[in-house]
Structure formats: structure tokens, C-alpha cells
Write an enzyme that holds these catalytic residues in place. Structure first.
Site, short mmCIF file in Angstrom:
data_model
loop_
_atom_site.label_atom_id
_atom_site.label_comp_id
_atom_site.label_asym_id
_atom_site.label_seq_id
_atom_site.Cartn_x
_atom_site.Cartn_y
_atom_site.Cartn_z
N ASP A 194 32.00 39.21 35.33
CA ASP A 194 32.69 39.50 36.51
C ASP A 194 32.89 38.69 37.45
OD1 ASP A 194 33.92 41.77 38.14
OD2 ASP A 194 33.40 42.90 37.25
N HIS A 195 34.81 38.16 37.34
CA HIS A 195 34.34 37.17 37.81
C HIS A 195 34.80 37.36 39.37
CE1 HIS A 195 38.94 38.57 37.46
NE2 HIS A 195 39.26 37.64 38.11
N HIS A 240 35.99 45.16 37.90
CA HIS A 240 36.09 44.51 39.19
C HIS A 240 35.71 45.59 40.28
CE1 HIS A 240 36.74 41.78 37.11
NE2 HIS A 240 38.32 41.91 36.02
C1 BG6 Z 1 41.72 40.57 34.84
C2 BG6 Z 1 42.23 41.38 34.43
O1 BG6 Z 1 39.96 41.01 35.14
O2 BG6 Z 1 41.83 40.04 36.69
C3 BG6 Z 1 44.05 41.10 34.69
O3 BG6 Z 1 41.99 41.49 33.18
C4 BG6 Z 1 44.80 40.61 35.83
O4 BG6 Z 1 44.58 41.63 34.50
C5 BG6 Z 1 42.77 39.34 37.08
O5 BG6 Z 1 45.40 40.05 36.46
C6 BG6 Z 1 42.82 39.68 38.10
O6 BG6 Z 1 41.83 38.56 38.76
P1 BG6 Z 1 42.38 37.98 39.59
O7 BG6 Z 1 41.56 36.68 40.20
O8 BG6 Z 1 43.67 36.96 39.88
O9 BG6 Z 1 42.54 38.87 40.77
#
Ligand code: BG6
Length: 488
Positions: free
Chosen positions: A177-178, A240
Site C-alpha cells: 500500500d504505497h 489507503h
Molecule cells: C492509487 C490509485 O492507489 O493511488 C489511483 O489507484 C490514485 O487512482 C493513486 O491516483 C493516488 O496516489 P498518490 O500517491 O498520487 O496520492
């Protein structure tokens, strides 16, 4: 800096994720010296690429990265391409041979990292063959990295988990989960547990409500195929936002290690009870963006989106935690595409002071303290407090303490993927999601999703692009006599 030794086997090595995120992240580790001589990467995918072509693709993904062309070439030479049909057992035998050869050639100590960077429908087959064709290393470690989406509901997530568990134990599985790799999300624990002035007021005794906003200015972009099957609830909330909730509200883990942290997160997520259909209607709002002059296309007009799509590009909701620490503290969340600006932030709103004796301008109530964590774009935090107005007036007025993380330091800090890959190499599971956490969040999400799937278009609110979403999202708070701290 110690060098890590490992062989990466990337299923989906020709794909977008690999090129946009993984290769630059691996290169970042190489540039830092965490990967050096003793690593190799096998990229596998259907396309019939040669190693030379693969090297070009890898180098192409590094445009703009620091370092010389020579360094990038040397890095790319650690990459091997294997054209691969995931359903064909014979290909795993070839893969196994190449893996053994590279293990000796680069002295990798038998360490293997398997990366599933392709559609989840292939995971079961891959895991099955990895096991049956003995691709797991007999010495060293075997670790599996799984990307989102991890299922589309509890049942499919469970199936997926059972599938990969044929070959890998929970201990060996790293679910990405980044958001857990982002600087301010990683800062939640130090802020909560090393500052008594926060730690001691972190409960329903002092906190009035919590607001989580993950707003994006972009639309669905090129991802219609996926997004039409997902929607904002699955895409952003299940993973997230629920992970952020868990980090913010878990009890203090008994130790600073992955097992204790996962247990604390699991416990708090289990205390969020899935809603009944009536509660879903009261507590969740969904919306879809509508374009217009200077606002671009409506969601339904985007390429490959159904003209009558009811997929939500916006969600707002209220979640309640049923435990002693948090009972009575609503957590308001919202996320959406085509909002005015990219902003990911958390606002912790405290209860106002009781029995104020001090004068205020116009006898206005004393403002509540707010602790705001800005995940992006201006990574840092603000705390709003009250003090005396400057000068002869003795009225109380609010002011803000700002702490912006040093931009130069931030620019030097590795990107989320690089950090996560390093954690995997080090065997640090702290920044990954445990199955139990996923299971709990899917139970909650399923209850909302089921109601929406039954209602179809009923209840889907349309909002103009570049706004904060449908007015119903404001009403979620105004009916509780509250407002969103961040107004866009
Ligand atoms: C991803 C989603 O997990 O997170 C995308 O699939 C979204 O739809 C993205 O744009 C948002 O990540 P960040 O790091 O740009 O806030």
C-alpha cells in the site's frame, strides 16, 4: 552502506508499473549503494523481447534520474528478460534454470523476491507453478510482493490470499500500500508516541473529530478499464484511507516491530463495525464528476467509460470506531478525482476549551485546536492554537505553527516505492498490510458497496469538476454541527 543481495523475478516485467515505478525504484537503490554488484532482475511477460531490448526499456525508464549514462547501462545489464506464458509449466522450468544460474553468477545467497506486477487473475496460476516447478529457493529467503488491488470484495480477496498462500506463508507475503511508504504517514507513529503533549490527548476525551482528505485533481486518465470495475471506494478508501485510519487510531503497539504493529492495527480495524444498509445511506455519499466549459470531459464521456456508468469517482463518509478510546469521535473521510487540487491531508480537530474566561473578538467562541498533517503536496504539519492578539487588545485569536519538511531533504528522500523495496530487502514488514487488516477493511467496504450496487444510479450525486464534491459531503458534517477544515 551495506549491499543487499537478491534476485528479483518480476511477473509483468514489460508493464506500466514496472517501467514507471519499479525500475526507477531499483535504480534508486543502486544509486544509493543498497544494490550493487550482487543483484539481478528477471523480467517476465508475454512479449518476445530480447535482453538487449529489455535493457533499452529499463534505461528509458530512468530518463531524468541522477547518475551517468554509464552507470545506467551498468545497472541495466543486471536485467534478464524471459518471455513467459504464465499458464505454461515448461516456462517455469526455464525460469528456474535461469534463476539458479544467476544465483551463482551474482552470488545472491539464494535470496529471491517474486513480484506480481500483473493482473490478479494470474496470481493463483503463478503461485501454483512457482511451487510445483520448485522456483522457491531452498536456501536464502523467498518473499512475495503483491500489488493492489488485493481483491474486489472480501470473498475475492480471501480467494486471492488462499491462492498465494499455496506457495508463500503470511510471513513471506508483502502486500503493498504505497501510502504506507509516504513520509507523513510514516511520521504518524513518532508524532503520536514520542510527544506526550499529543499522546496524552489522543482520545475521545480531547479529540472531537478526525478528517481525512485524499483529493486528486486528475481524472480517470488512461485507466478506464480498471476504474470502471473499481470506483473510488475500492480504489482509495478500502486500502489507503483505512490504513491511515489504522495508523492514526491504533493503540500503542507493545513493541516497535511489524508483528506488534499489525496486531494493533488489526484490533482497531476490527472495532469498526460494518454498517447496516440504513447506516450506509446516512453515512456515505458517492459522486461522479461532470465536466463542461474549461472543465474537460465528464466521467461518462471519457474513453472506454460506459455512457451510463454509475461508478463513483468521489466518496465521502463517516466511520465510527467502537472502542473505549474512540467511541463518539467521528472519522470523516473523502476522496475524489477532478477536485480543485492534489491534496492529501489529515485534520485532527480537538474539542474547544471548556469554560473560557478570556475575551474574544466579537465574543466569538474560542477556536478549536487542529493538528493537520499534510501528506502532499507541502509535506509537513500545522497546529492551530490560540494566543493573545498583538498590541493593546487582550482578545484571544488563533494562530498557526507551521512545520514544513525541508524541501531539499525531501527531494533527496527516496520515493515511496524505493523505500518499500528497501524494506522488503531488509525483511521489514512494518510498512505492509497484513491479511487480517485487509479482511477487516473489506468487510466494512462490502457493506457499503452492496447497498450502492443495489441502488445503482439512485443516490449517485454529480459534482462539477474542480470542486470539492457534492454538497451531500458537506451535509455529512453540517448535520453534526461541524464543517470540513479544508475547504479547497
Ligand atoms: C492509487 C490509485 O492507489 O493511488 C489511483 O489507484 C490514485 O487512482 C493513486 O491516483 C493516488 O496516489 P498518490 O500517491 O498520487 O496520492
Amino acid at each position: 552502506m551495506t549491499e543487499e543481495r537478491a534476485l528479483f523475478i518480476i511477473f509483468g516485467g514489460s508493464g506500466d508499473l514496472a517501467q514507471r515505478k519499479l525500475y526507477p525504484a531499483l535504480y534508486g537503490l543502486y544509486f544509493q549503494g543498497r544494490l550493487a554488484k550482487h543483484f539481478a532482475v528477471i523480467g517476465t511477460a508475454r512479449r518476445p523481447w530480447t535482453d538487449d531490448h529489455y535493457h533499452e526499456v529499463v534505461k528509458q525508464s530512468l530518463v531524468g534520474a541522477p547518475g551517468s549514462a554509464h552507470q545506467k547501462t551498468e545497472f541495466a545489464e543486471h536485467f534478464y528478460y524471459q518471455s513467459h506464458d504464465v499458464t505454461d509449466a515448461a516456462h517455469y522450468v526455464t525460469l528456474q534454470k535461469l534463476a539458479s544460474k544467476l544465483n551463482l553468477q551474482y552470488q545472491l545467497d539464494g535470496n529471491r523476491i517474486f513480484y506480481m506486477a500483473m493482473a490478479p487473475r494470474f496470481f493463483a496460476t503463478i503461485a501454483e507453478h512457482v511451487k510445483s516447478e520448485q522456483l522457491l529457493s531452498p536456501d536464502g529467503y523467498n518473499r512475495l510482493i503483491v500489488e493492489k488491488p488485493f481483491g474486489r470484495d472480501y470473498a475475492s480477496a480471501k480467494q486471492l490470499n488462499d491462492d498465494i498462500s499455496q506457495a508463500f506463508s503470511e510471513e513471506q507475503i508483502y502486500r503493498i500500500d504505497h501510502y504506507l511508504g509516504k513520509e507523513m504517514v510514516q511520521d504518524i507513529m513518532p508524532l503520536r508516541f514520542t510527544n506526550p503533549f499529543l499522546e496524552n490527548v489522543w482520545s475521545n476525551q480531547f479529540i472531537d473529530n478526525i478528517q481525512i482528505t485524499l483529493a486528486e485533481d486528475i481524472g480517470v486518465e488512461e485507466r478506464a478499464g480498471y476504474y470502471e470495475t473499481a470506483g473510488a471506494l475500492r480504489d482509495m478508501v478500502q486500502n489507503h484511507i483505512f490504513q491511515i485510519i489504522a495508523m492514526l487510531t491504533m493503540e500503542k503497539p507493545s513493541r516497535y516491530d511489524a508483528t506488534a504493529i499489525h496486531e494493533a492495527k488489526r484490533a482497531v480495524l476490527a472495532a469498526i463495525k460494518p454498517y447496516t444498509p440504513a447506516q450506509v445511506h446516512t453515512n456515505f455519499v458517492r459522486g461522479q464528476y461532470v465536466g463542461g466549459d474549461n472543465l474537460g470531459l465528464s466521467y461518462r464521456e471519457e474513453d472506454n467509460i460506459a455512457a451510463d456508468s454509475t461508478v463513483e469517482t468521489y466518496v465521502a463518509g463517516r466511520v465510527d470506531i467502537d472502542n473505549d478510546r474512540w467511541r463518539g469521535v467521528p472519522i470523516y473521510l473523502r476522496t475524489g478525482k477532478k477536485m480543485p487540487a492534489k491534496t492529501s491531508r489529515i485534520d485532527i480537530v480537538f474539542k474547544p476549551t471548556k469554560d473560557n474566561i478570556l475575551p474574544t473578538t466579537g465574543n466569538a467562541p474560542v477556536r478549536a485546536n487542529v493538528v493537520t498533517l499534510i501528506i502532499e503536496p507541502d509535506t509537513g504539519m500545522h497546529i492551530t492554537l490560540n494566543g493573545k492578539e498583538i498590541g493593546v487588545s487582550d482578545a484571544v485569536s488563533p494562530f498557526t505553527l507551521d512545520h514544513a519538511l525541508d524541501k531539499d531533504e525531501l527531494a533527496k528522500a527516496p520515493e515511496a516505492y524505493q523505500r518499500l523495496l528497501l524494506n522488503i530487502l531488509e525483511g521489514n514488514k512494518l510498512t505492509f498490510t497484513h491479511w487480517d487488516e485487509l479482511a477487516a477493511s473489506w468487510h466494512f467496504i462490502d457493506a457499503v458497496r452492496n447497498v450502492w450496487d443495489n441502488d445503482k444510479a439512485d443516490g449517485l450525486a454529480f459534482y462539477p469538476s474542480e470542486t470539492m464534491g457534492p454538497k451531500q459531503a458537506d451535509e455529512l458534517l453540517s448535520r453534526d454541527y461541524r464543517t470540513w477544515i479544508w475547504q479547497g
